[in-house]
Design a protein around this motif. Structure first.
Motif, mmCIF file in Angstrom:
data_model
loop_
_atom_site.group_PDB
_atom_site.id
_atom_site.type_symbol
_atom_site.label_atom_id
_atom_site.label_comp_id
_atom_site.label_asym_id
_atom_site.label_seq_id
_atom_site.Cartn_x
_atom_site.Cartn_y
_atom_site.Cartn_z
ATOM 1 N N ILE B 80 -77.900 60.838 -4.609
ATOM 2 C CA ILE B 80 -77.993 59.413 -5.523
ATOM 3 C C ILE B 80 -79.174 58.748 -4.553
ATOM 4 N N LYS B 81 -79.390 58.984 -3.285
ATOM 5 C CA LYS B 81 -80.322 58.463 -2.072
ATOM 6 C C LYS B 81 -80.928 59.537 -1.431
ATOM 7 N N SER B 82 -82.156 59.124 -1.034
ATOM 8 C CA SER B 82 -82.724 60.065 -0.213
ATOM 9 C C SER B 82 -83.373 59.402 1.118
ATOM 10 N N PRO B 83 -82.954 59.645 2.368
ATOM 11 C CA PRO B 83 -82.290 61.111 2.530
ATOM 12 C C PRO B 83 -80.834 60.898 2.271
ATOM 13 N N CYS B 84 -80.153 61.916 2.047
ATOM 14 C CA CYS B 84 -78.770 61.901 1.441
ATOM 15 C C CYS B 84 -77.741 61.738 2.801
ATOM 16 N N ASN B 85 -76.523 61.575 2.438
ATOM 17 C CA ASN B 85 -75.507 61.089 3.375
ATOM 18 C C ASN B 85 -75.437 62.154 4.624
ATOM 19 N N LEU B 86 -75.560 63.446 4.257
ATOM 20 C CA LEU B 86 -75.528 64.514 5.236
ATOM 21 C C LEU B 86 -76.893 64.325 5.987
ATOM 22 N N CYS B 87 -77.961 64.213 5.445
ATOM 23 C CA CYS B 87 -79.154 64.189 6.368
ATOM 24 C C CYS B 87 -79.178 62.993 7.411
ATOM 25 N N ASP B 88 -78.643 61.999 6.909
ATOM 26 C CA ASP B 88 -78.800 60.610 7.290
ATOM 27 C C ASP B 88 -77.648 60.536 8.671
ATOM 28 N N ASP B 89 -76.752 61.560 8.700
ATOM 29 C CA ASP B 89 -75.415 61.578 9.584
ATOM 30 C C ASP B 89 -76.008 62.025 10.992
ATOM 31 N N ASN B 90 -76.241 61.061 12.041
ATOM 32 C CA ASN B 90 -76.662 61.365 13.169
ATOM 33 C C ASN B 90 -75.719 62.298 14.077
ATOM 34 N N GLY B 91 -74.407 62.125 13.570
ATOM 35 C CA GLY B 91 -73.393 62.763 14.540
ATOM 36 C C GLY B 91 -73.418 64.438 13.846
#
Ligand SMILES: [Zn+2]
Ligand SMILES: [Zn+2]
Lengths: 263, 215
Positions: B80-91
């Motif tokens: 629902i948003k770009s970048p997605c949660n996975l791509c946004d996760d620096n961990g």
């Protein structure tokens, strides 16, 4: 036996393709030596524990047991005879395998193509050896055209039927063969065909495989052979043959990266 | 309400026939993958019997998906948003990229809990017989990511299905990615031939990821 038990039969088959169907079933398109191309149903193949799934991938040569049904016959048992393992490890071989399957699919309708079964099987076996791909694949293309009644005319002018021995000739893709000097003005859309290309195609058409496989083919010549044959295969199928484009793209990239093509 | 015999209401058994509201709904369900005519009828009758509020919720959810779900500009997964949660996760490991066929494969691999890298979703495989070529997949987007000057990936795992078309797609991608001098790996055998990453059990999939091999 109960009178309602379905009639069951066994056959060898080569899987041409599959598509998703209802529930976890797939429609499997097969080529068999008796019937030719036919669609059949494999139930439950999307489930992880399916006994059938591993035996019905496109390009698999297998033994099947089918039950006659009102619409599509149902695959009850499947056992792989060969999956042509070597072809699965190499991009050029695997794409060629996909291409020959697509050719058979596009050159047959349901219930035809039984006479393509043995040539296809031999082609998949040769392809798996990974050598002489040019003779293997172009030999098969010419065999399909021959069997389906589209034998290209490589020795005779397609218009006046006079024999053309010279390798300097004009080529008509839509006419499916060569055009002599005298007729070239009356046949539309001809182009000159490379003498080397015509020579090799004549050999692939009339020599036994064991001999034609010995012809040395460099990547430049192979690119030209492919272009002529792909054009011909598309013209007579009267539709696009998508994997032909893919093959050309891959050869072209092979060429760029390591300076050698298929041989 | 009772429906007793289903025949007369549908008029005929052809799910595409007729234009009554119920036939229209049956046809709509029948267009969904894996739904045969009988399942389509069952679903349509379920909707017919359930309260209007439930039907409204279904209709809203359908439209919501179409209006608000987009593709992540980076991994091409549904979001629902770009970048997605996975791509946004620096961990998550920034040097490891896993390429999959479908969004549901990401769900399946996440369920194993064994993979902490990033993803790229192709949205299909090379399937010439169905008219799908490399240009119809998110391959350009993948190569753009890998060629970009801020690329941090050192290894690309090709997690397409162990099917003829999945293998062809993996080999095709391997050829492209090798030219960038990145390590390319493939899921270990163990996933049965012809099976689907999406449906694989967690342990098998976890092992296939762990014992991936270089190609
Ligand atoms: Zn002539
Ligand atoms: Zn993303």
């Amino acid at each position: 036996m109960s009178p309602r038990a379905p009639r069951v039969y066994s056959t060898r088959a080569i899987v041409l393709g599959q598509r998703e169907f209802v529930e976890a079933a797939k429609v499997i398109t097969i080529l068999t030596p008796d019937v030719g191309k036919q669609d059949s149903v494999a139930k439950g193949v999307l489930k992880p524990k399916s006994r059938l799934a591993g035996h019905l991938e496109p390009g698999t040569y297998c033994d099947l047991e089918l039950a006659v049904a009102k619409n599509l016959d149902i695959i009850r048992e499947a056992q792989t005879i060969s999956r042509f393992r070597a072809s699965q490890q190499n991009l050029m071989q695997l794409t060629t395998l996909i291409y020959v399957l697509e050719l058979v699919d596009k050159y047959t309708v349901d219930g035809t193509g039984s006479d393509l079964f043995e040539p296809l099987l031999v082609t998949l076996e040769r392809l798996d050896r990974g050598i002489n791909l040019s003779a293997v694949v172009h030999g098969f293309e010419l065999t399909i055209l021959e069997i389906t009644g589209f034998r290209p005319s490589l020795d005779q002018c397609i218009h006046c039927l006079s024999s053309v021995d010279s390798v300097k000739a004009n080529w008509s893709q839509d006419g499916g063969g060569i055009v002599c000097e005298r007729c070239v003005s009356v046949i539309p859309d001809t182009s000159l065909i490379e003498p080397r290309v015509l020579k090799v195609l004549r050999a692939y058409q009339s020599w036994p495989y064991e001999e034609s496989a010995r012809i040395a083919i460099d990547s430049n010549l192979e690119a030209q052979l492919s272009r002529v044959m792909h054009g011909l295969m598309k013209a007579f199928a009267e539709r696009d043959i998508k994997s032909a484009d893919l093959l050309e793209e891959i050869s072209w990239r092979n060429e760029l990266s390591n300076g050698r093509g298929m041989s | 309400m009772t429906f007793g015999n289903q025949g007369p209401i549908l008029g005929n058994t052809n799910p595409y026939g007729g234009s009554s509201p119920i036939n229209r709904l049956v046809s709509a369900f029948h267009m969904l993958p894996g739904i045969g005519p009988r399942s389509a009828q069952r679903l349509a009758y379920h909707v017919l019997r359930s309260p209007a509020s439930e039907a409204q919720e279904l209709a809203n959810a359908l439209l919501d998906v179409k209006e608000n779900i987009i593709l992540c500009g980076s991994c091409q997964n549904l979001t629902i948003k770009s970048p997605c949660n996975l791509c946004d996760d620096n961990g998550r490991a920034q040097d490891l990229l896993c390429v999959v066929e479908e969004p549901l494969d990401v769900v399946a691999i996440e369920r194993t809990g064994d993979f902490k890298g990033n993803y790229h979703v192709l949205h299909g495989v090379i399937a010439p017989r169905s008219g799908v070529g490399p240009e119809d997949l998110k391959i350009d987007e993948l190569m753009k990511r890998l060629r970009s000057s801020d690329n941090t990936f050192k290894e690309v795992i090709l997690a397409t299905n162990p099917s003829t078309e999945g293998e062809a797609t993996a080999l095709y991608l391997a050829q492209l990615i090798h030219s960038l001098d990145l390590k390319v790996t493939r899921l270990a055998r163990g996933l049965p031939t012809g099976s689907d990453v999406e449906y694989a059990d967690i342990d098998t999939l976890g092992r296939a990821l762990e014992f991936r091999h270089e190609i």
